[in-house]
Design an enzyme around this catalytic site. Sequence first.
Site, PDB file in Angstrom:
ATOM      1  N   ALA A 106       0.836  -1.204   0.000  1.00 40.85           N
ATOM      2  CA  ALA A 106       0.000   0.000   0.000  1.00 40.85           C
ATOM      3  C   ALA A 106       0.874   1.258   0.000  1.00 40.85           C
ATOM      4  O   ALA A 106       0.517   2.268  -0.614  1.00 40.85           O
ATOM      5  CB  ALA A 106      -0.918  -0.011   1.218  1.00 40.85           C
TER       6      ALA A 106
ATOM      7  N   GLU B 178      12.274  -9.565 -10.196  1.00 35.23           N
ATOM      8  CA  GLU B 178      13.697  -9.851 -10.404  1.00 35.23           C
ATOM      9  C   GLU B 178      14.481  -9.693  -9.111  1.00 35.23           C
ATOM     10  O   GLU B 178      15.340 -10.499  -8.771  1.00 35.23           O
ATOM     11  CB  GLU B 178      14.292  -8.893 -11.452  1.00 35.23           C
ATOM     12  CG  GLU B 178      13.711  -9.031 -12.839  1.00 35.23           C
ATOM     13  CD  GLU B 178      12.488  -8.154 -13.079  1.00 35.23           C
ATOM     14  OE1 GLU B 178      11.714  -7.920 -12.124  1.00 35.23           O
ATOM     15  OE2 GLU B 178      12.300  -7.707 -14.209  1.00 35.23           O
TER      16      GLU B 178
HETATM   17  N1  THU Z   1       7.702  -5.005 -12.107  1.00 37.68           N
HETATM   18  C1  THU Z   1       8.496  -6.100 -11.962  1.00 37.68           C
HETATM   19  O1  THU Z   1       8.287  -6.937 -11.073  1.00 37.68           O
HETATM   20  N2  THU Z   1       9.539  -6.238 -12.818  1.00 37.68           N
HETATM   21  C2  THU Z   1       9.807  -5.415 -13.856  1.00 37.68           C
HETATM   22  O2  THU Z   1      10.755  -5.664 -14.586  1.00 37.68           O
HETATM   23  C3  THU Z   1       8.969  -4.255 -14.092  1.00 37.68           C
HETATM   24  C4  THU Z   1       7.908  -3.995 -13.112  1.00 37.68           C
HETATM   25  C5  THU Z   1       6.560  -4.866 -11.209  1.00 37.68           C
HETATM   26  C6  THU Z   1       6.621  -3.731 -10.220  1.00 37.68           C
HETATM   27  C7  THU Z   1       5.165  -3.486  -9.944  1.00 37.68           C
HETATM   28  O3  THU Z   1       4.735  -4.395  -8.937  1.00 37.68           O
HETATM   29  C8  THU Z   1       4.472  -3.863 -11.256  1.00 37.68           C
HETATM   30  O4  THU Z   1       5.387  -4.652 -11.969  1.00 37.68           O
HETATM   31  C9  THU Z   1       4.045  -2.667 -12.087  1.00 37.68           C
HETATM   32  O5  THU Z   1       5.090  -1.826 -12.324  1.00 37.68           O
END
Ligand code: THU
Length: 157
Positions: A65, A74
Amino acid sequence: MKTITSSFEYKILDYNELSDTQKQLVDHARKATYRSYAPYSNFKVGAAILLSNGVIVDGANQENAAFPAGTCAERSACFYAGAEYPDAKFKAIAIAARDASDDFIVNPISPCGVCRQALLEYENKGGKPVEVLLIGRDKIYSINSISDLLPFAFTEF
Ligand code: THU
């Protein structure tokens, strides 16, 4: 004055063109998207890291939140691998994502800048290139190393 040009090569593959090890890693990343906690963005990301000891460590994005408190798939895999298997080297990472409609995304996503920096630390620590597999619905990009994704990285102080 001197002008330097920097470029890198990557491959675009069908799932069937992957080696068995690559397929296994891709399958892990896809499955890991189902362990994402993304009630705010509805964007479910999964990552899987193959280590030199043969273990595959999965991660999934975990949101909060208070937005900055969450983390990407990653980094969740990367830090777990580092904490659980400190002596293993990273060999490869695969990244998959599903969108708000729950379908796997058509075009692969690429790790954000912070994740690139975090992953590069472990690539350098292991002393060997870490292959990056970016997974789209019907095509997979294979990039030779994390450093290809982060030219001019900050590496030491
Ligand atoms: N996100 C990832 O887990 N990895 C990425 O390479 C890009 C973005 C996640 C962060 C957030 O929880 C969601 O995707 C939207 O940005």
